[in-house]
Design a protein around this motif. Structure first.
Motif, short mmCIF file in Angstrom:
data_model
loop_
_atom_site.label_atom_id
_atom_site.label_comp_id
_atom_site.label_asym_id
_atom_site.label_seq_id
_atom_site.Cartn_x
_atom_site.Cartn_y
_atom_site.Cartn_z
N TYR A 70 -30.99 62.43 56.90
CA TYR A 70 -30.79 61.74 55.62
C TYR A 70 -31.09 60.27 55.82
O TYR A 70 -30.72 59.68 56.84
N GLU A 71 -31.79 59.68 54.86
CA GLU A 71 -32.04 58.24 54.89
C GLU A 71 -31.39 57.62 53.67
O GLU A 71 -31.70 57.99 52.54
N VAL A 72 -30.48 56.68 53.89
CA VAL A 72 -29.74 56.02 52.82
C VAL A 72 -30.18 54.56 52.78
O VAL A 72 -29.95 53.81 53.74
N THR A 73 -30.83 54.16 51.68
CA THR A 73 -31.32 52.79 51.56
C THR A 73 -30.55 52.07 50.46
O THR A 73 -30.65 52.42 49.27
N PHE A 74 -29.77 51.07 50.86
CA PHE A 74 -29.01 50.26 49.89
C PHE A 74 -29.91 49.14 49.37
O PHE A 74 -30.43 48.34 50.14
N LEU A 75 -30.11 49.12 48.07
CA LEU A 75 -30.91 48.07 47.45
C LEU A 75 -30.00 46.94 46.98
O LEU A 75 -28.77 47.06 46.99
N ASN A 76 -30.60 45.86 46.55
CA ASN A 76 -29.82 44.71 46.11
C ASN A 76 -29.01 45.03 44.85
O ASN A 76 -29.47 45.77 43.98
N LYS A 77 -27.84 44.46 44.80
CA LYS A 77 -27.00 44.61 43.61
C LYS A 77 -27.74 44.08 42.39
O LYS A 77 -28.47 43.08 42.47
N LEU A 78 -27.61 44.77 41.28
CA LEU A 78 -28.32 44.39 40.07
C LEU A 78 -27.92 42.97 39.64
O LEU A 78 -26.72 42.68 39.49
N PRO A 79 -28.89 42.06 39.44
CA PRO A 79 -28.56 40.70 39.00
C PRO A 79 -27.84 40.72 37.65
O PRO A 79 -28.10 41.57 36.81
N GLU A 80 -26.95 39.77 37.48
CA GLU A 80 -26.12 39.73 36.27
C GLU A 80 -26.98 39.64 35.00
O GLU A 80 -26.66 40.23 33.97
N GLU A 81 -28.12 38.94 35.09
CA GLU A 81 -28.94 38.75 33.90
C GLU A 81 -29.67 40.04 33.47
O GLU A 81 -30.25 40.11 32.39
#
Length: 480
Positions: free
Chosen positions: A407-418
């Motif tokens: 399994y490959e788990v890739t955490f992306l950046n948190k969604l910007p507030e805007e």
């Protein structure tokens, strides 16, 4: 079909797929034991006798509806991976197309008509009684030699002759001489198969447990591995269920389950009156997505799901909460869970094995601005860990039965507030943005297919689905 439209001359792998998917491991074993007799009869007595043995060993006692289901949901993926490029070039260029085959029509018709645009399929008819196959064939018998020629004359009449006839063996000559032009397809097993982008219709969904085409060797290997693999799966599941979550990652690696983590996972949510927990938005590959997310984070993250078998719920090391498909009630439940901490959701609503993402539900975007996209991908060498027709409770076992699943788990950046609903964006815009971000990370295509579309297609009730664009970038995917 075999050796002409398909590169391979043997139909054993496709009989083996039906045997395993409908009858299980014992039926596959029976077919494998019968195959030497079938081979001897085929090569030294007659083609017809050998094929009759394969049909009896595969179909005897099976429900006709089960055979049709496998032919529609499982076989197209394997057939489409073996198309002969030169034959397909000629076949696809013709205005009307007819396929004559010794294979049972019930096995091949769905693929040939739905995916290759065949207008007529003439194949061997299996005998049935009370909705079940008897294992015998109906008249005129196996469609080889003169039987093929007779079927062609019956379908076209004595006045109209087909323009082009394609075959690959001497027993095809009787029907080929009835055509205005005839060509033999030489045996070239190493020729490259037709790529999926050249098919008139993309195969987005498919079913079945086996990853590879079950040649006799692969079938034998599968039969020998299953008892060992099941014990190994039980051990892996026990480790994931009983050990504290911080130790599961190392236990999996010790037991041959690879977990690759990319990106920077966010820290645990801090309980606050004004701040909700983080909502992890995952692509959906198997039921195990939330568990491997928790493994990567080293802490259990509750998950919401539309449906989960009692067995999967019992062995799950994380809390699972069922959604009831009532938008208001589901929203209230998810909001309450986010007030208690982090949560994971798979907005596709169902799994897809192809490199596509199904249309995201936009419900999650309205509930919190703390959104972290997670791209999930996995690798399996023998068995798929998802099913549409079978018992969902066995999905985790089949995944862990693979010799070395990953399994490959890739955490992306948190969604910007805007880009959140709190900043005025619509929930659909947020969902579409996250879907595109995950798809770009995995090099997948985004689709307009929904959970309902998937099961309609697998049930053969996709007449209303075909007409609408299957994929956002339809020209690229459908090869227009």
């Amino acid at each position: 079909m075999d050796g002409t439209l398909l590169r391979g001359r043997s139909s054993f792998p496709y009989f083996a797929l039906v045997a395993f998917e409908v009858g299980g491991i014992l039926r596959l074993l029976f077919l494998l034991l019968a195959s030497p007799l079938a081979g001897l009869l085929y090569h030294f007595i007659s083609e017809s006798a050998g094929i009759r043995v394969l049909i009896f060993a595969t179909f005897a006692g099976m429900k006709v509806s089960d055979i049709e289901s496998v032919a529609r949901a499982v076989l197209p993926k394997f057939y489409s991976s073996d198309l002969h490029p030169e034959t397909w070039r000629v076949f696809s260029a013709c205005g009307k197309r007819c396929v004559l085959t010794a294979n049972p029509r019930i096995m091949v018709e769905a693929f040939l008509k739905e995916y290759l645009g065949a207008d007529m399929v003439l194949g061997t008819e299996i005998d049935t009684y009370g909705g079940r196959a008897t294992g015998f064939v109906s008249g005129p018998g196996i469609l080889v030699g003169e039987n093929k020629a007779h079927a062609l004359r019956k379908a076209f009449g004595d006045v109209t002759a087909p323009e082009i006839g394609l075959g690959d063996r001497k027993t095809d000559h009787p029907f080929m001489i009835l055509c205005k032009e005839s060509y033999i397809v030489p045996a070239e097993p190493k020729v490259e198969a037709v790529t999926h982008d050249k098919l008139p219709k993309p195969i987005v969904f498919h079913d079945g447990r086996l990853v590879h085409k079950p040649t006799p060797f692969m079938a034998l290997l599968t039969i020998l591995w299953i008892p060992v693999g099941f014990l190994l799966a039980c051990l892996r599941i026990a480790a994931g269920s009983l050990l504290p979550m911080p130790h599961v990652y190392y236990a999996f690696w010790a037991l041959g389950v690879q977990v690759h983590i990319k990106g920077t996972p966010p820290p645990p949510a801090q309980k606050s009156i004004n701040q909700s927990g983080v909502l992890f938005i995952c692509s959906h590959r198997t039921l195990l997505d939330p568990i491997f997310l928790s493994t990567a984070l080293g802490r259990p993250i509750p998950a919401v799901t539309y449906s989960l078998s009692r067995l999967s719920e019992f062995i799950s090391p994380i809390k699972t909460v069922r959604l009831n498909r009532d938008r208001v009630k589901d929203a209230a439940m998810i909001k309450k869970l986010l007030e208690e901490g982090d949560l994971v959701i798979c907005p596709e609503g169902t799994t897809c094995r192809e490199p596509f993402l199904l249309r995201f539900s936009a419900l999650f975007a309205e509930l919190t601005d703390q959104l972290v996209p997670v791209a999930m991908s996995n690798r399996m060498s023998m068995f798929h860990g998802t099913t549409a027709r079978g018992w969902k409770g066995m999905d985790p076992f089949y995944f862990f039965m693979n010799p070395s699943p990953a399994y490959e788990v890739t955490f992306l950046n948190k969604l910007p507030e805007e880009l959140t609903c709190g900043a005025g964006k619509s929930s659909h815009d947020v969902a579409n943005y996250i879907q595109r971000t995950i798809a770009a990370t995995l090099s997948y295509e985004c689709t307009n297919f929904t959970r309902k579309d998937k099961y309609r297609a697998l049930a053969g009730n996709d007449g209303t689905v075909v007409e609408k664009p299957a994929v956002i970038d339809a020209n690229k995917v459908m090869g227009c």
